[in-house]
Design an enzyme around this catalytic site. Structure first.
Site, mmCIF file in Angstrom:
data_model
loop_
_atom_site.group_PDB
_atom_site.id
_atom_site.type_symbol
_atom_site.label_atom_id
_atom_site.label_comp_id
_atom_site.label_asym_id
_atom_site.label_seq_id
_atom_site.Cartn_x
_atom_site.Cartn_y
_atom_site.Cartn_z
ATOM 1 N N ARG A 120 1.070 -1.219 -0.047
ATOM 2 C CA ARG A 120 -0.174 -0.042 0.088
ATOM 3 C C ARG A 120 0.910 1.288 0.202
ATOM 4 O O ARG A 120 2.078 1.261 0.548
ATOM 5 C CB ARG A 120 -0.955 0.027 1.283
ATOM 6 C CG ARG A 120 -1.891 1.217 1.204
ATOM 7 C CD ARG A 120 -2.910 0.832 0.454
ATOM 8 N NE ARG A 120 -4.482 1.745 0.752
ATOM 9 C CZ ARG A 120 -5.136 2.275 -0.205
ATOM 10 N NH1 ARG A 120 -4.778 2.059 -1.415
ATOM 11 N NH2 ARG A 120 -5.959 3.096 0.437
ATOM 12 N N THR A 393 -10.098 0.470 -9.518
ATOM 13 C CA THR A 393 -8.860 -0.520 -8.903
ATOM 14 C C THR A 393 -9.038 -1.664 -9.697
ATOM 15 O O THR A 393 -9.976 -1.827 -10.572
ATOM 16 C CB THR A 393 -9.298 -0.625 -7.284
ATOM 17 O OG1 THR A 393 -9.473 0.415 -6.714
ATOM 18 C CG2 THR A 393 -8.507 -1.872 -6.774
ATOM 19 N N THR A 411 -4.163 -0.528 -7.051
ATOM 20 C CA THR A 411 -4.874 0.526 -7.392
ATOM 21 C C THR A 411 -4.184 1.717 -7.713
ATOM 22 O O THR A 411 -3.001 1.745 -7.127
ATOM 23 C CB THR A 411 -6.041 0.990 -6.188
ATOM 24 O OG1 THR A 411 -6.984 1.841 -6.899
ATOM 25 C CG2 THR A 411 -5.268 1.271 -5.106
ATOM 26 N N GLY A 485 -14.293 0.244 -4.758
ATOM 27 C CA GLY A 485 -14.256 1.267 -3.704
ATOM 28 C C GLY A 485 -14.952 0.755 -2.481
ATOM 29 O O GLY A 485 -14.582 -0.631 -2.043
#
Length: 590
Positions: A120, A393, A411, A485
């Site tokens: 991330r 994404t 994403t 999302g």
């Protein structure tokens, strides 16, 4: 008034107060106030046997083909995951790429090890809690978290590719990336999804010289089928293959990125890039109907919400409930899971997240006790807030012929990220800073609000809904995930429930979708998802049903039938000409 979670010692008190507001809920209150023994976690390292072949389902046929090429060349599922991931970053720039991040959920066949590789993005070290607020008014400045250099967090996907390849792959990184490098140089096909997602982002892309030169032709959206070459992307992949982590996060590429971002008003530094590392985390594991569910831990909110929802539903006689009852109960379970997501979840390296309690069966039992089987619970009676990342994404699922498994969701946040390309790099940067809570209780540009647990801090990872999931059952193994999302979680829940009922991979990804996320307090449905009688029955129980103008999500499912070794790959039919599921049984690829 929203509840705050400022530190570790407070969360049990806060949970107890919430549960009192939900009375009667004695099992959950007991879980909050005293020890309740958790059932033993299901074994995830037991041998599963071997499938007859391999299967890949991804959101773009060009990426699926790249992964299959790696498998044919002798790579394993993790090598193929590197190829598919890098290829999606090239051919689906609206959804992911080297300028973004992702989660790799892996299971290794040789020893049953499961691992969650957190790639991330991180906030820059110069980021501050109120960096997007106007000093004079204290309110958010429009679009600063969406467009341009200040919206970009430090990318994690390149580090993820290097780590997965070096730690779990079989072939050198350069060999795994070779099909993608060829595709970038020879040209990839611009398709219907690229065009549809560019939509309202075209003008912002046109304003950035790097993005305009890379993605537009004379300032306009390319036609479907246009061959798009990206030699800069190929060059970055070559450097990554040759130099590993330092090929991106130090040296010429890092310098180019920092210079470009700072010239455009951003706050990146060379130290931001040099410090970036992926984090290996233990996946969240829980039992659902005799199956071991392996899914995403924080900083994803998906696994916690998945565990809460499914364990609430496990307390009902699901097989004998009517279709309307199932929809009602699923909606009420999701309402409560999304409420907890909003209040308690954030980056576990920065805030104390009560995962053990929120995923405990006793806590789920308490939430279940607050559900009326006859009436919807207004979300206003469940205090808290909600937010989510944008729906653009991508996800892919892989099983190889040895039984190695990869579920990967990645994403750049909004379509085409922050709409900025640093010249010479070949990829868009993300706008993941919009996934933080810019100010508690204040909506962002899309009307979504967050809480303190997800506040901006230097080096912090924003909360995500990405929910790559592996289900290990006695009869079959399922590999599931989707973009979408805040709707990711509800789609994965719906997909798993369909698979529980015996759906094929193709059937599971095609199911009409129904969603509820606590706030706004309505049930969203895809066009034509419910017939008139079912909709009327839900509304009679107090649900507000809103039919959306378009479909959502792009689910990718792979199934491995343990009895006979068959594999299936199901790509979401909502993008009929784009995604692709491929299988290989006995060396024959389909």
């Amino acid at each position: 008034m929203p509840f705050r979670v400022p530190g570790a010692p407070r969360w049990r008190v806060v949970l107890a107060s919430l549960l009192l507001a939900l009375a009667p809920a004695p099992p959950a209150l007991a879980a909050a106030q005293g020890p309740v023994e958790r059932p033993a976690a299901p074994a995830v390292d037991a041998p599963l046997g071997r499938p007859k072949g391999a299967a890949i389902a991804s959101a773009n046929a060009q990426a699926t083909d790249a992964g299959m090429a790696v498998l044919r060349a002798g790579g394993n599922a993790f090598d193929a995951a590197v190829a598919v991931s890098a290829a999606l970053g090239l051919v689906e720039p609206e959804s992911s790429g080297l300028g973004g991040g992702g989660f790799f959920l892996l299971r290794r066949a040789s020893d049953g090890k499961v691992v969650f590789v957190d790639a991330r993005e991180r906030a820059p070290l110069a980021a501050t809690r109120d960096m997007y607020l106007d000093p004079a008014t204290g309110e958010p400045r429009p679009r600063q978290t969406i467009d341009g250099a200040l919206a970009a967090a430090i990318p994690g996907l390149p580090a993820g590719l290097v780590h997965v390849s070096a730690t779990y792959g079989r072939m050198p990184l350069g060999e795994a990336l070779a099909p993608v490098i060829r595709l970038a140089e020879r040209g990839w096909r611009f398709g219907d999804k690229n065009i549809a997602m560019m939509g309202w982002r075209k003008d912002v892309l046109r304003d950035d010289p790097g993005a305009s030169a890379l993605f537009l032709i004379d300032g306009e959206v390319p036609a479907a089928g246009t061959r798009m070459r990206n030699r800069d992307y190929a060059d970055v992949l070559r450097r990554l293959a040759a130099e590993g982590h330092d090929g991106f996060y130090r040296g010429p590429v890092a310098q180019r990125l920092v210079d470009g971002v700072r010239a455009a008003g951003g706050i990146w530094t060379l130290e931001d890039l040099a410090q970036y590392r992926v984090v290996e985390r233990a996946p969240l594991v829980f039992t659902h109907r005799g199956q071991a569910v392996v899914t995403a831990p924080p900083p994803s909110s998906g696994g916690v919400a998945l565990a809460a929802t499914l364990q609430i539903l496990d307390g009902y006689d699901w097989a004998n409930e009517s279709p309307v009852d199932r929809l009602h109960l699923r909606t009420e379970a999701m309402r409560r899971a999304y409420r907890d997501r909003a209040i308690f979840l954030g980056d576990p390296d920065f805030v104390d997240v009560p995962v053990e309690l929120l995923t405990h069966p006793a806590y789920a039992a308490g939430l279940r006790a607050s559900i009326s089987t006859e009436r919807a619970t207004p979300s206003a009676l469940l205090p808290g807030v909600t937010r989510s990342e944008r729906p653009d994404t991508t996800h892919f699922s892989i099983v190889d012929a040895e039984g190695n498994i990869a579920a990967v969701t990645q994403t750049v946040n909004l379509p085409y990220g922050n709409a900025m390309v640093v010249p010479g790099t070949g990829f868009l940067l993300n706008n993941e800073m919009d996934d933080f809570s810019v100010k508690p209780g204040v909506p962002n540009a899309f009307g979504l609000v967050g809480e303190d647990a997800n506040a901006i801090a230097p080096g912090k990872r924003p909360l995500s809904s990405m929910t790559p999931t592996i289900v290990l059952g006695p009869e079959r193994v399922s590999v599931v995930g989707t973009p979408g999302g805040s709707r990711i979680i509800s789609m994965v829940i719906q997909g798993l429930l369909a698979l529980d009922a015996g759906a094929s991979a193709a059937e599971a990804v095609a199911e009409p979708r129904v969603h509820h996320q606590y706030l706004p307090d309505h049930v969203s449905i895809e066009p034509g998802a419910l017939d008139a009688a079912t909709r009327a029955a839900l509304e009679a129980r107090g649900h507000v049903v809103k039919e959306e103008p378009r479909t959502w999500g792009n689910m990718q499912v792979v199934l491995w039938h343990r009895g006979d070794g068959r594999v299936e790959a199901g790509a979401d039919p909502r993008w009929k000409t784009v995604g692709k599921g491929s299988t290989d049984e006995g060396g024959i690829f389909r």
